[in-house]
Design an enzyme around this catalytic site. Structure first.
Site, PDB file in Angstrom:
ATOM      1  N   THR A  37       0.823  -1.207   0.000  1.00 23.42           N
ATOM      2  CA  THR A  37       0.000   0.000   0.000  1.00 23.42           C
ATOM      3  C   THR A  37       0.860   1.261   0.000  1.00 23.42           C
ATOM      4  O   THR A  37       0.507   2.251  -0.650  1.00 23.42           O
ATOM      5  CB  THR A  37      -0.957   0.009   1.204  1.00 23.42           C
ATOM      6  OG1 THR A  37      -0.201  -0.217   2.395  1.00 23.42           O
ATOM      7  CG2 THR A  37      -2.028  -1.057   1.063  1.00 23.42           C
ATOM      8  N   PHE A 161      -6.724   5.270   6.114  1.00 21.73           N
ATOM      9  CA  PHE A 161      -6.234   4.097   6.829  1.00 21.73           C
ATOM     10  C   PHE A 161      -7.344   3.392   7.599  1.00 21.73           C
ATOM     11  O   PHE A 161      -7.091   2.590   8.486  1.00 21.73           O
ATOM     12  CB  PHE A 161      -5.123   4.501   7.805  1.00 21.73           C
ATOM     13  CG  PHE A 161      -3.927   5.106   7.124  1.00 21.73           C
ATOM     14  CD1 PHE A 161      -3.036   4.304   6.419  1.00 21.73           C
ATOM     15  CD2 PHE A 161      -3.706   6.468   7.166  1.00 21.73           C
ATOM     16  CE1 PHE A 161      -1.942   4.854   5.783  1.00 21.73           C
ATOM     17  CE2 PHE A 161      -2.602   7.028   6.530  1.00 21.73           C
ATOM     18  CZ  PHE A 161      -1.722   6.218   5.832  1.00 21.73           C
ATOM     19  N   CYS A 168      -5.835   1.001  10.630  1.00 15.57           N
ATOM     20  CA  CYS A 168      -4.533   0.401  10.320  1.00 15.57           C
ATOM     21  C   CYS A 168      -3.530   0.703  11.422  1.00 15.57           C
ATOM     22  O   CYS A 168      -3.272   1.869  11.741  1.00 15.57           O
ATOM     23  CB  CYS A 168      -4.030   0.940   8.991  1.00 15.57           C
ATOM     24  SG  CYS A 168      -2.355   0.395   8.575  1.00 15.57           S
TER      25      CYS A 168
END
Length: 193
Positions: A37, A161, A168
């Site tokens: 990512t 996120f 995350c």
């Protein structure tokens, strides 16, 4: 002393270790979620800067104050435009465009019943393009993060996120890594398509 060894040597409060399958899954998660990512976000940042030379020039000028020294975490606070470029890149092209969650308690949303066990998707890509929150949402405008436009921004309006207890775990690291790599690259390369 490396990540895989730490995973294999980790113990719960009861002294139990991970199964081989769990250790493999954790390693894959770190590799894919932690690096793929970030690499994707860097690709988007390079593309956006290459297609917005005025933004590239401004961030390059800001990074130039570091001289030939490699950027360090402590330098990022001195680079507000770089931070704005990273934030805007994550707004325009969130690396995870949609996030799924399983509903644990039934509720109603906009007149629609959502039963427990349902799968619900949220799309950062779609939410980040809400013109009521982000004027000219299709435009790459790092300045929007600097000029107070987004003062009082709801935490539900920007979530590259994720959100809540499942946000995350590496979000701060990812943002730092994006900033450091981008600053380092801009010290050495000119971006073109």
């Amino acid at each position: 002393d490396h990540l895989l060894a730490r995973l294999l040597n980790a113990r719960t409060e009861n002294g139990e270790c991970m199964s081989d399958a769990q250790a493999r899954d954790e390693a894959i998660t770190i590799l894919l979620a932690g690096h793929e990512t970030t690499a994707l976000s860097l690709t988007y940042a390079f593309y956006l800067l290459a297609t917005h030379p005025e933004c590239e020039a401004r961030v390059r000028e800001e990074v130039a104050q570091l001289g030939d020294e490699l950027p360090r975490a402590s330098d990022i606070a001195r680079l507000p435009y770089l931070d704005a470029v990273v934030r805007e890149t994550l707004r325009v092209y969130p690396p995870v465009w949609a996030i799924g969650r399983e509903v644990t308690t039934a509720f109603e949303l906009g007149g629609y019943p959502i039963p427990a066990g349902s799968q619900v998707m949220t799309s950062a890509y779609a939410v980040h393009r809400n013109p009521e929150v982000f004027p000219e949402p299709e435009r790459f405008l790092p300045e929007r993060w600097l000029d107070g436009q987004l003062t009082g921004l709801s935490r539900y309006s920007y979530f590259p996120f994720g959100l809540g207890p499942r946000i995350c775990i590496g979000s701060h690291f990812a943002k730092l890594e994006l900033s450091l790599v981008l600053a380092t690259m801009l010290q050495h390369v000119k971006l073109t398509l």
